[in-house]
Design a protein around this motif. Structure first.
Motif, PDB file in Angstrom:
ATOM      1  N   GLY A  67       0.863  -1.190  -0.269  1.00 27.03           N
ATOM      2  CA  GLY A  67       0.075   0.211  -0.120  1.00 27.03           C
ATOM      3  C   GLY A  67       0.819   1.238   0.149  1.00 27.03           C
ATOM      4  O   GLY A  67       0.590   2.368  -0.711  1.00 27.03           O
ATOM      5  N   ALA A  68       2.001   1.354   0.662  1.00 23.93           N
ATOM      6  CA  ALA A  68       2.820   2.351   0.786  1.00 23.93           C
ATOM      7  C   ALA A  68       3.570   2.512  -0.636  1.00 23.93           C
ATOM      8  O   ALA A  68       3.737   3.735  -1.125  1.00 23.93           O
ATOM      9  CB  ALA A  68       4.029   2.321   2.073  1.00 23.93           C
ATOM     10  N   GLY A  70       2.340   1.663  -3.371  1.00 27.00           N
ATOM     11  CA  GLY A  70       1.395   2.264  -4.350  1.00 27.00           C
ATOM     12  C   GLY A  70       1.297   3.693  -4.172  1.00 27.00           C
ATOM     13  O   GLY A  70       1.104   4.573  -5.368  1.00 27.00           O
ATOM     14  N   ALA A  71       1.243   4.232  -3.132  1.00 21.21           N
ATOM     15  CA  ALA A  71       1.053   5.593  -2.898  1.00 21.21           C
ATOM     16  C   ALA A  71       2.381   6.103  -3.403  1.00 21.21           C
ATOM     17  O   ALA A  71       2.150   7.482  -3.995  1.00 21.21           O
ATOM     18  CB  ALA A  71       0.974   5.957  -1.362  1.00 21.21           C
ATOM     19  N   ILE A  99      -2.602   0.844  -9.857  1.00 17.80           N
ATOM     20  CA  ILE A  99      -2.215   0.441  -8.550  1.00 17.80           C
ATOM     21  C   ILE A  99      -3.347  -0.407  -8.185  1.00 17.80           C
ATOM     22  O   ILE A  99      -3.500  -1.233  -7.682  1.00 17.80           O
ATOM     23  CB  ILE A  99      -2.276   1.800  -7.490  1.00 17.80           C
ATOM     24  N   LEU A 103      -3.042  -4.164  -7.142  1.00 14.35           N
ATOM     25  CA  LEU A 103      -3.179  -4.413  -5.787  1.00 14.35           C
ATOM     26  C   LEU A 103      -4.444  -4.741  -5.227  1.00 14.35           C
ATOM     27  O   LEU A 103      -4.597  -5.479  -4.279  1.00 14.35           O
ATOM     28  CB  LEU A 103      -2.442  -3.167  -4.853  1.00 14.35           C
ATOM     29  N   TYR A 107      -5.860  -3.099  -1.063  1.00 13.92           N
ATOM     30  CA  TYR A 107      -4.599  -2.265  -1.104  1.00 13.92           C
ATOM     31  C   TYR A 107      -4.354  -1.285  -1.861  1.00 13.92           C
ATOM     32  O   TYR A 107      -3.591  -0.033  -1.744  1.00 13.92           O
ATOM     33  CB  TYR A 107      -3.225  -3.227  -1.310  1.00 13.92           C
ATOM     34  N   SER A 111      -3.881   2.506  -0.766  1.00 10.76           N
ATOM     35  CA  SER A 111      -2.493   3.455  -1.382  1.00 10.76           C
ATOM     36  C   SER A 111      -2.939   4.687  -1.854  1.00 10.76           C
ATOM     37  O   SER A 111      -2.731   5.648  -1.597  1.00 10.76           O
ATOM     38  CB  SER A 111      -2.184   2.604  -2.777  1.00 10.76           C
ATOM     39  N   TYR A 115      -1.809   8.325  -0.017  1.00  8.42           N
ATOM     40  CA  TYR A 115      -1.560   9.290  -1.028  1.00  8.42           C
ATOM     41  C   TYR A 115      -2.244  10.616  -0.818  1.00  8.42           C
ATOM     42  O   TYR A 115      -1.509  11.716  -0.649  1.00  8.42           O
ATOM     43  CB  TYR A 115      -1.865   8.875  -2.564  1.00  8.42           C
TER      44      TYR A 115
END
Length: 181
Positions: A67-68, A70-71, A99, A103, A107, A111, A115
């Motif tokens: 998830g991080a 993805g951001a 994303i 994901l 997730y 993300s 963000y």
């Protein structure tokens, strides 16, 4: 306890593959499979996935941090801009689609939320290396906030209809329309 864990793990993977993703043949997943998400930290779940898919599955050490990442990808692609009067076209829309498609609902949406929150607290993740609440209440703020329902819809759609090329395309085009609405 080992048999119970194995049985539960096998059920979790079969449910995810055949009821959520809706694949007919696990071999359709491809030859190289990389998994993400905290669930795959469980060795029994990982092994069940390997047995069902009949493939070697790679679990990165960072599986729970997707998830991080993805951001971060959204933030990077936000810097790609086609300038137009008032509201530019940016790589954010592409990033949201990528994303969520990669994901999934949980997730992917996480993300997008991360963000938006990073930008809201002032980190320079929005287009033009900008950030802060002033961006969210400005002309582009509605688009940024709109990424959240976009991610939710796309993830829901893909979960409901399956992660196929055609449904990925439909989810991404629909998501783009939601963002621009």
């Amino acid at each position: 306890i080992g048999d119970i864990s194995a049985g539960l793990s096998y059920s979790v993977i079969k449910n995810a593959l055949f009821k959520v993703i809706k694949i007919r043949d696990p071999k359709a997943l491809g030859k190289k499979i990389i998994v993400q998400g905290g669930t795959f930290y469980n060795d029994a779940v990982l092994r069940a996935f390997e047995l069902i898919s009949e493939r070697e599955v790679i679990r990165p050490d960072i599986a729970g941090l997707m998830g991080a990442f993805g951001a971060a990808i959204i933030a990077v692609l936000a810097q790609i801009t086609i300038p137009l009067p008032l509201v530019p076209i940016t790589g954010q829309t592409l990033a949201i689609g990528l994303i969520v498609t990669i994901l999934g609902l949980k997730y992917g949406t996480l993300s997008v939320l991360v963000y938006c929150l990073l930008g809201a607290i002032g980190l320079p993740v929005f287009t033009g290396m900008s950030g802060g609440l002033s961006i969210l209440v400005g002309p582009t703020g509605g688009y940024i906030i709109g990424f959240i329902p976009t991610a939710l819809f796309m993830g829901w759609y893909l979960n409901k209809f399956g992660y196929t090329y055609i449904h990925g395309l439909i989810a991404n085009v629909s998501g783009m329309m939601i963002t621009l609405a």
